[in-house]
Design an enzyme around this catalytic site. Structure first.
Site, mmCIF file in Angstrom:
data_model
loop_
_atom_site.group_PDB
_atom_site.id
_atom_site.type_symbol
_atom_site.label_atom_id
_atom_site.label_comp_id
_atom_site.label_asym_id
_atom_site.label_seq_id
_atom_site.Cartn_x
_atom_site.Cartn_y
_atom_site.Cartn_z
ATOM 1 N N ALA A 63 0.864 -1.181 0.000
ATOM 2 C CA ALA A 63 0.000 0.000 0.000
ATOM 3 C C ALA A 63 0.899 1.228 0.000
ATOM 4 O O ALA A 63 2.080 1.141 0.332
ATOM 5 C CB ALA A 63 -0.872 -0.014 1.245
ATOM 6 N N GLY A 107 0.474 -5.092 0.739
ATOM 7 C CA GLY A 107 -0.638 -5.134 -0.201
ATOM 8 C C GLY A 107 -0.252 -5.740 -1.541
ATOM 9 O O GLY A 107 -1.112 -6.233 -2.285
ATOM 10 N N GLU A 110 -0.613 -9.355 -0.971
ATOM 11 C CA GLU A 110 -2.053 -9.620 -0.820
ATOM 12 C C GLU A 110 -2.738 -9.640 -2.192
ATOM 13 O O GLU A 110 -3.614 -10.461 -2.449
ATOM 14 C CB GLU A 110 -2.678 -8.559 0.099
ATOM 15 C CG GLU A 110 -2.232 -8.748 1.549
ATOM 16 C CD GLU A 110 -2.623 -7.601 2.463
ATOM 17 O OE1 GLU A 110 -2.325 -6.441 2.102
ATOM 18 O OE2 GLU A 110 -3.209 -7.849 3.525
ATOM 19 N N GLU A 130 4.174 -5.447 7.316
ATOM 20 C CA GLU A 130 3.365 -4.392 7.943
ATOM 21 C C GLU A 130 3.711 -4.160 9.410
ATOM 22 O O GLU A 130 3.653 -3.032 9.901
ATOM 23 C CB GLU A 130 1.869 -4.719 7.814
ATOM 24 C CG GLU A 130 1.293 -4.535 6.412
ATOM 25 C CD GLU A 130 1.402 -5.785 5.550
ATOM 26 O OE1 GLU A 130 2.239 -6.667 5.852
ATOM 27 O OE2 GLU A 130 0.656 -5.869 4.564
HETATM 28 C C1 3H9 Z 1 0.596 -2.370 3.343
HETATM 29 O O1 3H9 Z 1 0.841 -2.808 2.255
HETATM 30 C C2 3H9 Z 1 -0.716 -2.571 4.034
HETATM 31 C C3 3H9 Z 1 -1.600 -3.532 3.319
HETATM 32 O O2 3H9 Z 1 -1.785 -4.666 4.112
HETATM 33 C C4 3H9 Z 1 -2.917 -2.949 2.879
HETATM 34 C C5 3H9 Z 1 -3.718 -2.295 3.965
HETATM 35 C C6 3H9 Z 1 -5.120 -1.867 3.613
HETATM 36 N N1 3H9 Z 1 4.591 3.571 0.053
HETATM 37 O O3 3H9 Z 1 13.255 2.054 0.349
HETATM 38 P P1 3H9 Z 1 13.658 2.792 -0.874
HETATM 39 C C7 3H9 Z 1 9.301 5.123 -1.226
HETATM 40 S S1 3H9 Z 1 1.736 -1.466 4.191
HETATM 41 C C8 3H9 Z 1 5.034 4.805 -0.228
HETATM 42 O O4 3H9 Z 1 14.704 3.828 -0.757
HETATM 43 P P2 3H9 Z 1 14.764 0.389 -2.009
HETATM 44 C C9 3H9 Z 1 10.390 5.480 -0.239
HETATM 45 O O5 3H9 Z 1 9.901 6.335 0.768
HETATM 46 C C10 3H9 Z 1 3.140 -1.407 3.097
HETATM 47 N N2 3H9 Z 1 6.323 5.064 -0.538
HETATM 48 O O6 3H9 Z 1 14.034 1.800 -2.061
HETATM 49 C C11 3H9 Z 1 11.418 6.132 -1.133
HETATM 50 O O7 3H9 Z 1 10.990 7.451 -1.366
HETATM 51 P P3 3H9 Z 1 12.064 8.634 -1.544
HETATM 52 C C12 3H9 Z 1 3.877 -2.678 3.071
HETATM 53 C C13 3H9 Z 1 7.175 4.033 -0.543
HETATM 54 O O8 3H9 Z 1 14.925 -0.010 -3.403
HETATM 55 C C14 3H9 Z 1 11.283 5.348 -2.443
HETATM 56 O O9 3H9 Z 1 9.990 4.737 -2.409
HETATM 57 N N3 3H9 Z 1 5.061 -2.527 2.305
HETATM 58 C C15 3H9 Z 1 6.771 2.742 -0.245
HETATM 59 O O10 3H9 Z 1 15.924 0.429 -1.093
HETATM 60 C C16 3H9 Z 1 12.330 4.270 -2.608
HETATM 61 O O11 3H9 Z 1 12.324 3.445 -1.454
HETATM 62 C C17 3H9 Z 1 6.218 -2.131 2.845
HETATM 63 O O12 3H9 Z 1 6.311 -1.932 4.025
HETATM 64 C C18 3H9 Z 1 5.417 2.506 0.050
HETATM 65 N N4 3H9 Z 1 4.926 1.282 0.315
HETATM 66 O O13 3H9 Z 1 13.726 -0.594 -1.303
HETATM 67 C C19 3H9 Z 1 7.372 -1.963 1.904
HETATM 68 N N5 3H9 Z 1 7.855 1.907 -0.312
HETATM 69 O O14 3H9 Z 1 12.897 8.256 -2.724
HETATM 70 C C20 3H9 Z 1 8.133 -0.719 2.220
HETATM 71 C C21 3H9 Z 1 8.894 2.686 -0.669
HETATM 72 O O15 3H9 Z 1 11.242 9.859 -1.725
HETATM 73 N N6 3H9 Z 1 9.178 -0.473 1.277
HETATM 74 N N7 3H9 Z 1 8.487 3.970 -0.799
HETATM 75 O O16 3H9 Z 1 12.846 8.663 -0.251
HETATM 76 C C22 3H9 Z 1 10.358 -1.127 1.311
HETATM 77 O O17 3H9 Z 1 10.569 -2.022 2.091
HETATM 78 C C23 3H9 Z 1 11.417 -0.699 0.347
HETATM 79 O O18 3H9 Z 1 11.069 0.573 -0.107
HETATM 80 C C24 3H9 Z 1 11.584 -1.618 -0.895
HETATM 81 C C25 3H9 Z 1 12.521 -0.927 -1.920
HETATM 82 C C26 3H9 Z 1 12.206 -2.937 -0.442
HETATM 83 C C27 3H9 Z 1 10.262 -1.867 -1.569
#
Ligand code: 3H9
Length: 706
Positions: A63, A107, A110, A130
């Site tokens: 999400a 998500g 999911e 999450e």
């Molecule tokens: C969820 O899914 C809830 C569900 O159950 C549904 C509920 C109803 N959203 O980390 P990076 C941005 S909860 C918004 O440097 P990498 C991040 O801030 C979510 N923004 O890259 C950054 O922005 P900026 C569950 C996001 O390659 C840019 O993208 N998912 C999100 O080192 C690059 O990110 C997670 O918790 C996001 N979801 O790593 C995954 N994700 O450039 C969270 C990233 O402006 N994300 N951004 O600073 C991660 O773990 C890592 O970002 C990922 C990539 C491994 C994907």
């Protein structure tokens, strides 16, 4: 249809592509776009099945986390309802295959689980992270995952949040195939086989065979709860996630989803979730340095060198080896070098024993470390990290030698934890290439790297250091040059107050227990014993000449050191340690404290855990506010990230500055003012704290307005 999601036809196959860089998050428009594409393919008789894929670096990574803040702040009125979209995907009579590369997280997983099949490349990862954001999966993840992967795996993934590699995802039933070569082509050939078989598209929500029964599940949930209480101490989301998976085993799918939604909402509106989301964005924010852009030149780091093979130097060398960077490790005598290498080998062997990596990997890493007793090879090094003990004279001598030996483009870094980087740099003819790389002990484990900018340090050296931190799998935070920088400058008043509390009547284990209960990884006195009391003793001696006369100083720590009680390594410090390094209160220390307090005329009284927390944590906050005002930290969030990653501050409280915001800066300021009136100058309120408190503002607002 939205540009965020497009679809195209290739004969009987529709390819639905999510295009929402950088991570294809399910931002507004993406779920709608997928829904529209799924509906559209039903109306085209030629299409027999579809593939859902992400463009760019990844499948859907979850999400959009930014939306959560909008919901909890009331900026966005409706919640996020993915459930209907996922039901529409699952109810599609035409099979839909999720084609996964990068990360299918939250998500994203999911969504993939609502598809009828999932294929992925070998490097793909899936996960329900999450809990790291203080929430639980909220789009039926806790209900579909146990049906696909079994209850035990689902509990592990939902409650502990660790990613799962493609190979394991295949083994537990999340993936149906690992694709070699081109993902889209592999997914198409998988789908063609499915279409040819004529099999009805399987719906995950109807697959109940892996849900187990009450008897087999009970020990799984009990073990997970006990592990969560231990390893995720103080956090509510892991236990909440276990409850939600348990609901999947006890309720129908629809009722389970309703239960999940209730728990999800409770978590989303909790302070813990707000704090952890602050930490998620904070860890990315700290990488943004004014003046540094993608165009800023960085130096290539192909060979590193470390001076000093003690605890810190050895750990730093391991970091480089772990990142695949060859590293020279220098000591002054053979015995010290042998000791350093033996420690490194023992640490690696422990990791192999614990199954973290293979013997082969250990051998490769060891082979990258070249021990040396002189500076041979240093002329080729792209970076040198000095990690000898905290003495300015010695450090200057080393930097002067490095200046003579190293190439002009080599970065000269000091691992000093307190000393003046500018003075160290003055021993060289190239202060612009000198920087602090302050690692935290144990350096091969702790994630923090304080990157200390000197007066002359150039932007390229800073940019290289920030990029290097990422390569070393550290969180690099840029700080300014002052005594102790951010982390240790703040820890000084924190440990000072802990020791004053002892003199005023608290026992060491009471101080530590109050802060452990607050959520700190360990109390300040136990931390001192672990780090070695002699380290701060030596630093106090180095700075003795700066102590203001008439200002109260802690009295007991020096006496402990004079008695040879350096902490864990000597079997005694604030506590007494057995052969397994288990701490026990020591009557001798308690008597010493009482005697010292009496001699100094300090009145002893009963001290509550609340006072212990306020005295120590508000000391951090007050110093943090001064640091912020002086520009030593770029933002309040930088301080939070330092404290969480370097000092065991609980992430679920968001860091000291965020915690102060949550308590309310007016309240914090009032209490600090009371301490000021009662204890004097050391508690002078930081002007910035006063200003924000009086304006009714927060540190977070201050960050936004800067
Ligand atoms: C969820 O899914 C809830 C569900 O159950 C549904 C509920 C109803 N959203 O980390 P990076 C941005 S909860 C918004 O440097 P990498 C991040 O801030 C979510 N923004 O890259 C950054 O922005 P900026 C569950 C996001 O390659 C840019 O993208 N998912 C999100 O080192 C690059 O990110 C997670 O918790 C996001 N979801 O790593 C995954 N994700 O450039 C969270 C990233 O402006 N994300 N951004 O600073 C991660 O773990 C890592 O970002 C990922 C990539 C491994 C994907």
């Amino acid at each position: 249809m939205s540009e965020l999601v497009t679809w195209a036809k290739d004969g009987a196959i529709a390819v639905i592509t999510v295009n929402n860089p950088p991570v294809n998050a399910l931002s507004p428009g993406v779920p709608e776009g997928i829904g529209a594409a799924v509906a559209a393919i039903q109306t085209d008789d030629e299409i027999k099945g579809a593939i859902l894929i992400g463009s760019g670096a990844t499948f859907i990574a979850g999400a959009d986390i930014k939306e959560f803040g909008k919901i909890t702040s009331g900026q966005r009125r409706e919640g996020i309802n993915f459930l209907e979209l996922l039901l529409a995907i699952e109810d599609s009579p035409k099979p839909i295959v999720a084609a996964i590369h990068g990360t299918a997280f939250g998500g994203g997983l999911e969504t993939a689980m609502a598809c009828h099949y999932r294929v992925g490349v070998a490097s793909a990862q899936v996960g329900q992270p999450e809990v790291n954001l203080g929430i639980i999966p909220g789009a039926a993840g806790t209900q579909r995952l146990p049906r696909l992967a079994g209850v035990e795996k689902a509990v592990e993934m939902c409650a502990f949040g660790a990613p799962v590699r493609a190979k394991d995802a295949l083994a537990c039933g999340i993936l149906d195939r690992i694709v070699d070569g081109d993902l889209l082509e592999g997914a198409k050939s998988f789908l063609r086989e499915v279409i040819a078989s004529g099999a009805a598209a399987p719906k995950t929500r109807q697959r109940n065979e892996k849900l187990g029964n009450a008897e087999t599940n009970a020990p799984v949930f009990a073990a997970a709860r006990s592990l969560a209480r231990k390893t995720k101490r103080g956090m509510t989301a892991p236990l909440a996630a276990i409850d939600a998976v348990e609901a999947a085993t006890q309720l129908s799918f629809d009722d389970g989803c309703r239960r999940e939604a209730e728990i999800f909402r409770e978590c989303l509106f909790s302070n813990q979730s707000k704090s952890l989301i602050h930490v998620f964005f904070g860890e990315r924010e700290v990488a943004k340095i004014p003046g540094i852009t993608k165009e800023t030149k960085t130096y290539d780091i192909k060979l590193a060198a470390v001076v000093g093979a003690g605890t810190m130097g050895g750990g730093i060398a391991m970091n480089y080896a772990n990142a695949g960077i060859p590293v020279l490790l220098k000591e002054t005598d053979q015995a010290a070098l042998d000791r350093g290498l033996a420690t490194i080998t023992r640490n690696y062997a422990n990791s192999v024993k614990k199954g973290r990596f293979s013997q082969e990997v250990m051998n490769e890493r060891l082979a990258l470390i070249t021990p040396t007793l002189d500076y041979s090879g240093f002329d080729n090094a792209d970076i040198v990290v000095e990690a000898v003990f905290e003495g300015m004279a010695l450090k200057k001598e080393i930097f002067s030698a490095l200046d003579r030996i190293c190439k002009p483009t080599a970065i000269l870094a000091s691992n000093t934890s307190t000393l003046d980087i500018d003075e160290i740099a003055s021993a060289t003819s190239r202060p612009e290439m000198v920087i602090g790389h302050h690692f935290f002990s144990p350096a091969n484990v702790m994630r923090l790297l304080e990157i200390v900018r000197g007066r002359a340090t150039n932007l390229e050296v800073i940019a290289t250091s920030m990029a290097l931190a990422r390569r070393l799998k550290k969180v690099g935070v840029l700080v300014g040059n002052c005594r102790g920088f951010v982390g240790n400058r703040m820890v000084a008043p924190y440990t000072r107050e802990a020791q004053f509390l002892l003199e005023e009547g608290a026992k060491p284990h009471e101080v530590d227990a109050a802060l452990y209960e607050f959520g700190m990884a360990m109390g300040p006195l136990a931390m001192g014993d672990l780090a070695g009391l002699d380290v701060s003793w030596r630093i106090r001696q180095e700075f003795k000449h700066l102590e203001k006369p008439g200002i109260r100083q802690p009295l007991v720590a020096d006496r402990l050191c004079e008695m040879g009680r350096y902490g864990q390594k000597t079997g005694a410090g604030w506590y007494r340690y057995d052969e397994n390094r288990r701490a026990a209160p020591d009557a001798e220390v308690e008597a010493l404290i009482e005697e010292t307090a009496a001699a100094a005329g300090i009145e002893r009284r009963a001290i509550t855990p609340e006072e212990i927390v306020e005295r120590t944590i508000y000391a951090l906050v007050n110093e943090g506010a001064m640091i912020l005002e002086e520009g030593i930290a770029l933002r309040a969030v930088d301080i939070d990230i330092i404290y969480i990653n370097g000092y065991g501050f609980p992430a679920w409280r968001g860091g000291p500055m965020w915690y102060a915001d949550a308590v309310g800066l007016q309240k914090v300021y009032e209490r600090i003012s009371e301490f000021h009136a009662r204890f004097g100058e050391l508690w002078t309120p930081a002007p910035l704290l006063k200003q924000l408190a009086e304006a009714g503002k927060t540190f977070a607002q201050h960050d936004k307005e800067r």
